[in-house]
Design a protein around this motif. Structure first.
Motif, PDB file in Angstrom:
ATOM      1  N   PHE A  46       0.823  -1.199   0.000  1.00 39.21           N
ATOM      2  CA  PHE A  46       0.000   0.000   0.000  1.00 39.21           C
ATOM      3  C   PHE A  46       0.864   1.259   0.000  1.00 39.21           C
ATOM      4  O   PHE A  46       2.051   1.240   0.303  1.00 39.21           O
ATOM      5  CB  PHE A  46      -0.962   0.015   1.201  1.00 39.21           C
ATOM      6  N   GLU A  47       0.222   2.363  -0.370  1.00 39.42           N
ATOM      7  CA  GLU A  47       0.815   3.697  -0.317  1.00 39.42           C
ATOM      8  C   GLU A  47      -0.053   4.521   0.626  1.00 39.42           C
ATOM      9  O   GLU A  47      -1.286   4.560   0.486  1.00 39.42           O
ATOM     10  CB  GLU A  47       0.843   4.334  -1.704  1.00 39.42           C
ATOM     11  N   ALA A  48       0.561   5.176   1.624  1.00 41.77           N
ATOM     12  CA  ALA A  48      -0.224   5.904   2.619  1.00 41.77           C
ATOM     13  C   ALA A  48       0.449   7.225   2.965  1.00 41.77           C
ATOM     14  O   ALA A  48       1.676   7.344   2.925  1.00 41.77           O
ATOM     15  CB  ALA A  48      -0.405   5.054   3.876  1.00 41.77           C
ATOM     16  N   LYS A  49      -0.377   8.209   3.308  1.00 42.62           N
ATOM     17  CA  LYS A  49       0.108   9.516   3.757  1.00 42.62           C
ATOM     18  C   LYS A  49      -0.735   9.943   4.967  1.00 42.62           C
ATOM     19  O   LYS A  49      -1.957   9.734   5.002  1.00 42.62           O
ATOM     20  CB  LYS A  49      -0.024  10.561   2.650  1.00 42.62           C
ATOM     21  N   ALA A  50      -0.066  10.588   5.940  1.00 42.19           N
ATOM     22  CA  ALA A  50      -0.743  11.056   7.145  1.00 42.19           C
ATOM     23  C   ALA A  50      -0.903  12.576   7.092  1.00 42.19           C
ATOM     24  O   ALA A  50      -0.039  13.293   6.566  1.00 42.19           O
ATOM     25  CB  ALA A  50       0.048  10.653   8.376  1.00 42.19           C
ATOM     26  N   PHE A  51      -2.007  13.067   7.670  1.00 43.59           N
ATOM     27  CA  PHE A  51      -2.316  14.495   7.636  1.00 43.59           C
ATOM     28  C   PHE A  51      -2.866  14.948   8.988  1.00 43.59           C
ATOM     29  O   PHE A  51      -3.496  14.168   9.710  1.00 43.59           O
ATOM     30  CB  PHE A  51      -3.378  14.801   6.565  1.00 43.59           C
ATOM     31  N   ASN A  52      -2.654  16.211   9.282  1.00 44.31           N
ATOM     32  CA  ASN A  52      -3.359  16.893  10.364  1.00 44.31           C
ATOM     33  C   ASN A  52      -3.908  18.191   9.770  1.00 44.31           C
ATOM     34  O   ASN A  52      -3.155  18.982   9.173  1.00 44.31           O
ATOM     35  CB  ASN A  52      -2.426  17.190  11.536  1.00 44.31           C
ATOM     36  N   TYR A  53      -5.204  18.430   9.944  1.00 39.37           N
ATOM     37  CA  TYR A  53      -5.814  19.574   9.264  1.00 39.37           C
ATOM     38  C   TYR A  53      -7.017  20.053  10.068  1.00 39.37           C
ATOM     39  O   TYR A  53      -7.735  19.252  10.701  1.00 39.37           O
ATOM     40  CB  TYR A  53      -6.267  19.150   7.864  1.00 39.37           C
ATOM     41  N   ILE A  54      -7.238  21.373  10.058  1.00 37.72           N
ATOM     42  CA  ILE A  54      -8.407  21.954  10.708  1.00 37.72           C
ATOM     43  C   ILE A  54      -9.457  22.248   9.638  1.00 37.72           C
ATOM     44  O   ILE A  54      -9.274  23.100   8.763  1.00 37.72           O
ATOM     45  CB  ILE A  54      -8.038  23.241  11.464  1.00 37.72           C
ATOM     46  N   PHE A  55     -10.537  21.472   9.684  1.00 35.91           N
ATOM     47  CA  PHE A  55     -11.638  21.638   8.742  1.00 35.91           C
ATOM     48  C   PHE A  55     -12.614  22.693   9.274  1.00 35.91           C
ATOM     49  O   PHE A  55     -12.950  22.706  10.465  1.00 35.91           O
ATOM     50  CB  PHE A  55     -12.385  20.316   8.535  1.00 35.91           C
ATOM     51  N   ASN A  56     -13.092  23.565   8.372  1.00 36.74           N
ATOM     52  CA  ASN A  56     -14.162  24.517   8.690  1.00 36.74           C
ATOM     53  C   ASN A  56     -14.859  24.883   7.382  1.00 36.74           C
ATOM     54  O   ASN A  56     -14.539  24.333   6.313  1.00 36.74           O
ATOM     55  CB  ASN A  56     -13.627  25.744   9.433  1.00 36.74           C
ATOM     56  N   LYS A  57     -15.796  25.839   7.433  1.00 35.70           N
ATOM     57  CA  LYS A  57     -16.580  26.122   6.225  1.00 35.70           C
ATOM     58  C   LYS A  57     -15.755  26.759   5.120  1.00 35.70           C
ATOM     59  O   LYS A  57     -16.159  26.721   3.953  1.00 35.70           O
ATOM     60  CB  LYS A  57     -17.776  27.002   6.574  1.00 35.70           C
ATOM     61  N   ASN A  58     -14.595  27.315   5.481  1.00 32.86           N
ATOM     62  CA  ASN A  58     -13.717  27.891   4.463  1.00 32.86           C
ATOM     63  C   ASN A  58     -12.645  26.913   3.979  1.00 32.86           C
ATOM     64  O   ASN A  58     -12.004  27.154   2.955  1.00 32.86           O
ATOM     65  CB  ASN A  58     -13.047  29.154   5.011  1.00 32.86           C
ATOM     66  N   ASN A  59     -12.433  25.854   4.731  1.00 38.11           N
ATOM     67  CA  ASN A  59     -11.410  24.846   4.389  1.00 38.11           C
ATOM     68  C   ASN A  59     -12.022  23.468   4.613  1.00 38.11           C
ATOM     69  O   ASN A  59     -11.932  22.906   5.700  1.00 38.11           O
ATOM     70  CB  ASN A  59     -10.165  25.027   5.270  1.00 38.11           C
ATOM     71  N   ASN A  60     -12.677  22.956   3.591  1.00 37.84           N
ATOM     72  CA  ASN A  60     -13.464  21.742   3.774  1.00 37.84           C
ATOM     73  C   ASN A  60     -12.810  20.472   3.221  1.00 37.84           C
ATOM     74  O   ASN A  60     -13.398  19.398   3.285  1.00 37.84           O
ATOM     75  CB  ASN A  60     -14.851  21.909   3.151  1.00 37.84           C
ATOM     76  N   LYS A  61     -11.600  20.601   2.666  1.00 39.50           N
ATOM     77  CA  LYS A  61     -10.932  19.380   2.212  1.00 39.50           C
ATOM     78  C   LYS A  61      -9.423  19.508   2.317  1.00 39.50           C
ATOM     79  O   LYS A  61      -8.864  20.609   2.286  1.00 39.50           O
ATOM     80  CB  LYS A  61     -11.358  19.008   0.787  1.00 39.50           C
ATOM     81  N   CYS A  62      -8.782  18.331   2.429  1.00 45.46           N
ATOM     82  CA  CYS A  62      -7.331  18.296   2.606  1.00 45.46           C
ATOM     83  C   CYS A  62      -6.795  17.040   1.944  1.00 45.46           C
ATOM     84  O   CYS A  62      -7.433  15.977   1.970  1.00 45.46           O
ATOM     85  CB  CYS A  62      -6.972  18.311   4.095  1.00 45.46           C
ATOM     86  N   GLY A  63      -5.595  17.154   1.386  1.00 48.83           N
ATOM     87  CA  GLY A  63      -4.954  15.995   0.767  1.00 48.83           C
ATOM     88  C   GLY A  63      -3.702  16.417   0.042  1.00 48.83           C
ATOM     89  O   GLY A  63      -3.058  17.401   0.399  1.00 48.83           O
ATOM     90  N   LEU A  64      -3.346  15.679  -1.020  1.00 57.64           N
ATOM     91  CA  LEU A  64      -2.151  15.973  -1.806  1.00 57.64           C
ATOM     92  C   LEU A  64      -2.501  15.998  -3.295  1.00 57.64           C
ATOM     93  O   LEU A  64      -3.222  15.110  -3.782  1.00 57.64           O
ATOM     94  CB  LEU A  64      -1.068  14.920  -1.567  1.00 57.64           C
TER      95      LEU A  64
END
Length: 634
Positions: free
Chosen positions: A578-596
């Protein structure tokens, strides 16, 4: 009948033992065909020499060892009810023709019965092939007309001498196979420590025995009259003094710890440690935190009116056997015991051992690598840092295990290992650190684990108790002993967080899917989410982006959501690819997605693993998934 027993008993050797009582019992079996297919059957209970007994017959044999045989066990029912009965016996077990005493098969054994050993076991009592036939030995079959008799003759000896006591302690350790070098005893001793004025000492937290020697090693007993953890118990431990300050000494031993009446050898409570115990700098004592309940010190056994503590005196003791350590089997066994600790939930797939012999220690550079070697189906190198300095300027040896396969591959390896530095000629002289309490996971971002500052350099040539050193005449061995574990579903999604949500999305017919695809919506941690994959093509390469999108925060949520998550792509069948990546992110109405935007290159989806020829996409199917954990919301 009397002449039958006289003939059998005549063959019994009593030696210097004084007979206390004897007797016999016969179990008439009149319906053999009704029991021959049973797993086991018990005889009625019977009384011989003032004790209660019963026979247990396995008509089809017990386990693999008893295959094609009858297995016959004799149980004493009194020793299970009390700590103190110790019964020294000579036993004849037999099976005979129902009507003819001369057609009889017997087996003779001496046995100590006690609360640790309540049965005499003969798994290969008799081969079933001779039960129903006449032969040179029997004029009549043992089972005839569906009938037979199984019997026992028991002779109980007076238990009065120290010799009886020592022999029983030896029997508790099952040291029967001394011809096997791994079982070779090189030293043994019984040590006794008499404690007077028990009522004065019983309230102390710790009592230490005088130091005593066994095979030139120094030992002592640690007694906790009020227990280590529970005040209702007495705790007792055997402690080796030599290993506490020795960086390379390893001792293999077994022992029985006991407490006994000062006047009566047969009145004692003993607990054996039957498995091999390896004493070293990190493990210098063994014993029982709940050795005996306090009230049992004064309890009188109904048949003797004795108590362990008598006239305010008691004896604490240890019978110790030291075993030969001059072989690789012993060394590997100790390493294996260190590795399996705390790994009950991990299934060992295979294991390997590699030794890197160094002939000239002084000629080594600051950093050296072993030759590449194959272990648990992968390629490895040992990395040695000869003079690794700490913040105080002290020089240490550091050793690491590098995997060569994961660097440019999607494979993931679940393993645990021990790295040692040892004397070239003496397996008992080595240094290690059990630094991996739980398995580690190798991948392209983590291809090396090991022991930083394993041992201070100045101790490499220091002589231990056996006058051996880790480096002798410039020679030493660096050893990697490795366990490979099955990379199962639970290891793939392993997390210490009980509140983490694990999700997977199976994608089929990947070849016919357009450049952009969204997963179905799913609920995790009380929020709605989905995953987006998008193909991004550049002049020289093409990559897939991967994003986790929170659907709720767009117009339903006014607060910030602090999220830790992992996105992964894996093979549908093999959790280790597998290929995996870890993230920490603060979601709110202005920032609703995170990734690469460059989560994985397109070509890597079809790249074969070096070790298994497996790709992320198999039969046009793969899995995208991961973990979501919300650490806090504001």
């Amino acid at each position: 009948m009397d002449s039958f027993f006289k003939k059998k008993v005549k063959c019994t050797k009593d030696g210097n033992n004084e007979v206390f009582r004897n007797g016999y019992y016969e179990w008439e079996i009149k319906n053999w065909d009704k029991i021959e297919n049973e797993f086991y059957v018990f005889s009625p209970k019977f009384n011989i020499c003032g004790y209660s007994w019963e026979l247990k017959l396995y008509p089809k044999g017990k386990g693999d060892e008893g295959k094609n045989h009858l297995s016959l066990y004799l149980y004493n029912n009194d020793v299970d009810k009390d700590l103190y009965p110790h019964i020294y016996t000579n036993v004849i077990l037999y099976i005979r023709n129902f009507n003819d005493y001369t057609n009889c098969e017997t087996i003779n054994s001496s046995k100590y019965f006690n609360h640790n050993e309540n049965s005499l076991n003969h798994t290969k009592f008799i081969n079933k092939s001779i039960l129903f036939t006449k032969n040179e030995k029997f004029s009549k079959p043992l089972v005839e007309n569906n009938k037979t008799i199984i019997g026992v003759y028991i002779r109980v000896y007076k238990y009065t001498r120290e010799e009886h006591f020592i022999n029983e302690l030896k029997s508790l350790l099952s040291n029967d196979n001394r011809s096997n070098k791994s079982e070779e005893i090189i030293g043994e001793k019984n040590f006794e420590w008499e404690i007077e004025d028990w009522n004065i000492h019983k309230n102390e937290s710790l009592l230490e025995s005088p130091v005593f020697k066994v095979q030139n090693y120094n030992w002592k007993l640690n007694l906790y009259p009020n227990g280590m953890d529970d005040k209702n118990f007495v705790s007792l431990f055997l402690n080796n003094i030599d290993v506490e300050n020795d960086n390379s000494l390893h001792i293999c031993a077994k022992c029985v710890l006991y407490i006994r009446n000062i006047n009566k050898y047969s009145f004692f409570h003993g607990e054996p440690i039957k498995f091999f115990t390896y004493f070293n700098k990190n493990f210098d004592k063994i014993g029982f935190s709940q050795f005996i309940k306090k009230y049992n010190l004064y309890a009188e056994f109904e048949k003797s009116s004795k108590a362990l503590v008598e006239d305010d005196k008691v004896i604490i003791g240890a019978y110790i056997c030291i075993y030969n350590y001059d072989n690789q089997e012993r060394y590997t066994n100790e390493l294996n015991k260190l590795l399996v600790l705390n790994n009950e939930d991990f299934h060992i797939r295979n294991n390997s051992n590699y030794e890197w012999k160094i002939d000239n220690w002084d000629s080594l550079q600051h950093e050296e690598f072993s030759p590449e070697f194959k272990a648990i189906d992968y390629n490895w190198k040992i990395k040695l840092i000869k003079d690794d300095k700490d913040e105080n300027g002290k020089e240490y040896v550091s050793i690491y295990l590098n995997n060569e396969d994961v660097i440019n591959d999607n494979i993931h390896i679940c393993t645990k290992f021990i790295l040692t530095i040892r004397n070239c000629e003496d397996y008992s002289c080595f240094n290690t650190r059990n630094f991996l309490q739980f398995p580690c996971f190798y991948d392209k971002n983590h291809n090396t684990f090991g022991a930083k500052n394993l041992i201070e350099t100045k101790y490499l040539t220091e002589k231990n108790k056996n006058s051996k050193s880790l480096v002798e005449n410039g020679k030493t061995i660096i050893n990697a002993y490795i366990h490979g574990y099955n990379y199962e579903r639970e290891k793939y999604k392993d997390t210490d967080c009980e509140k983490a949500y694990y999700f997977e999305w199976e994608i089929k017919n990947w070849e016919f899917i357009s450049n952009y695809i969204e997963s179905p919506e799913f609920l995790a941690c009380n929020y709605i989410w989905k995953i987006e994959l998008n193909l991004l093509e550049y002049e020289k390469e093409a990559s897939y982006s991967a994003f986790l999108k929170n659907v709720d925060v767009e117009d339903k949520c006014d607060k910030d959501i602090n999220v830790n998550f992992v996105l992964s792509l894996r093979n549908i069948h093999d959790y280790s690819i597998f290929e995996a990546k870890a993230f920490n992110y603060i979601f709110n109405k202005n920032n609703n997605k995170c990734g690469l935007t460059k989560f994985i290159e397109k070509k890597d989806l079809y790249k074969k693993s070096k070790t298994s020829d497996t790709t992320l996409i198999e039969n046009d199917i793969f899995i995208i998934g991961g973990l979501i954990y919300i650490s806090e919301s504001k």
